[in-house]
Design an enzyme around this catalytic site. Structure first.
Site, PDB file in Angstrom:
ATOM      1  CG  HIS A  71      -0.131   0.093   2.531  1.00 39.42           C
ATOM      2  ND1 HIS A  71       0.273  -1.017   3.222  1.00 39.42           N
ATOM      3  CD2 HIS A  71       0.331   1.151   3.239  1.00 39.42           C
ATOM      4  CE1 HIS A  71       0.938  -0.648   4.301  1.00 39.42           C
ATOM      5  NE2 HIS A  71       0.994   0.665   4.336  1.00 39.42           N
ATOM      6  N   GLY A  72       0.211   2.368  -0.281  1.00 40.61           N
ATOM      7  CA  GLY A  72       0.891   3.652  -0.198  1.00 40.61           C
ATOM      8  C   GLY A  72       0.173   4.713  -0.997  1.00 40.61           C
TER       9      GLY A  72
END
Lengths: 154, 112
Positions: A71-72
């Site tokens: 994620h990010g």
């Protein structure tokens, strides 16, 4: 946030039933290829890949038993996008417990999102995937619809 | 994409990741995520910053200090930093080789 809300950010085009890649760099590359192919909102492949690689440098996102949550945030997307992938054989994703990773939930968000949907979605998924029976059901699910139906169940 | 813009986008993404990890580290650790690589990530950001031309990096730093985000996406021909209209000529092929800045707020523009 409930899982049904998280699933509003994915689609059948963002579902990989069985990953071909057999190692971490290969998996990340395959996941990003699918993101670009499955979402008109994402075009800058290299920017997304670079962000996910940086995130893995911070610490492996394979934190659940057999589950990873790459994620990010990146400028390369305009809205929260969720991709789901499976590896039936399992891959070495530098998991915390050293076991192979079978399920992948990729969350990519823009730099700013109202109401912090991204962090809330991540929290909802990590909590939900603690359920060992659910993980087994998800691995066996025939298609995207069955997979999502199992995730929505309480 | 302009190679300097590519590096600025990567730098902004990494710096946001670092800031978010510092702000929400406990929340992330509560979900089971390790943030042990924070120092390594900071080193990566420093290395990346070193690859950016000094005048561009200085400009990026000034904008970051002022606005929080120096590079902003253009959506529907609008600068998403100040919502000024961005002329269509900005996306012409001749402009792909230089950094584009919003004429209104000065932020660096990025077409996602």
């Amino acid at each position: 946030m409930v899982i049904a809300e998280v699933l509003q950010h994915t689609s059948p085009e963002l579902f990989l039933s069985d990953l071909k890649a057999r190692n971490k760099p290969g998996v990340l590359s395959e996941l990003v290829d699918k993101l670009v192919a499955g979402s008109p909102n994402i075009t800058k492949r290299d920017a997304v890949l670079q962000m996910l690689e940086s995130r893995e440098a911070l610490g492996s996102t394979a934190v659940g038993p057999g589950v990873a949550f790459p994620h990010g945030r990146t400028l390369a997307v305009q809205r929260l996008t969720v991709l789901i992938a499976r590896s039936r054989k399992g891959v070495d994703f530098d998991s915390v417990d050293g076991e192979p990773t079978h399920l992948f939930f990729v969350l990519i968000a823009p730099p700013q999102d109202s109401g912090h949907k991204y962090i809330k979605s991540l929290a909802a998924l990590t909590e939900k995937l603690q359920d060992a029976n659910l993980r087994k059901t998800l691995l066996a699910a025939e298609d995207f619809a069955t997979f999502c139906a199992a995730l929505r169940e309480d | 994409m302009h190679p300097q813009l590519q590096k600025l986008v990567a730098l902004q993404d990494i710096e946001q990741m670092i800031a978010e990890t510092q702000d929400q580290g406990k929340e992330l650790e509560g979900m089971g995520f390790s943030i042990a690589g924070l120092e390594a990530l900071k080193e990566k950001a420093t290395k990346l910053a070193g690859e950016i031309e000094v005048r561009n990096l200085n400009y990026y730093r000034r904008l970051t200090g002022r606005f929080g985000h120096a590079v902003v996406p253009v959506v529907d021909n609008l600068c998403t930093g100040c919502f000024a209209n961005i002329p269509a000529s900005f996306v012409s092929a001749t402009n792909e080789n230089k950094l584009q800045k919003c004429e209104s707020c000065g932020r660096i523009l990025y077409w996602p």
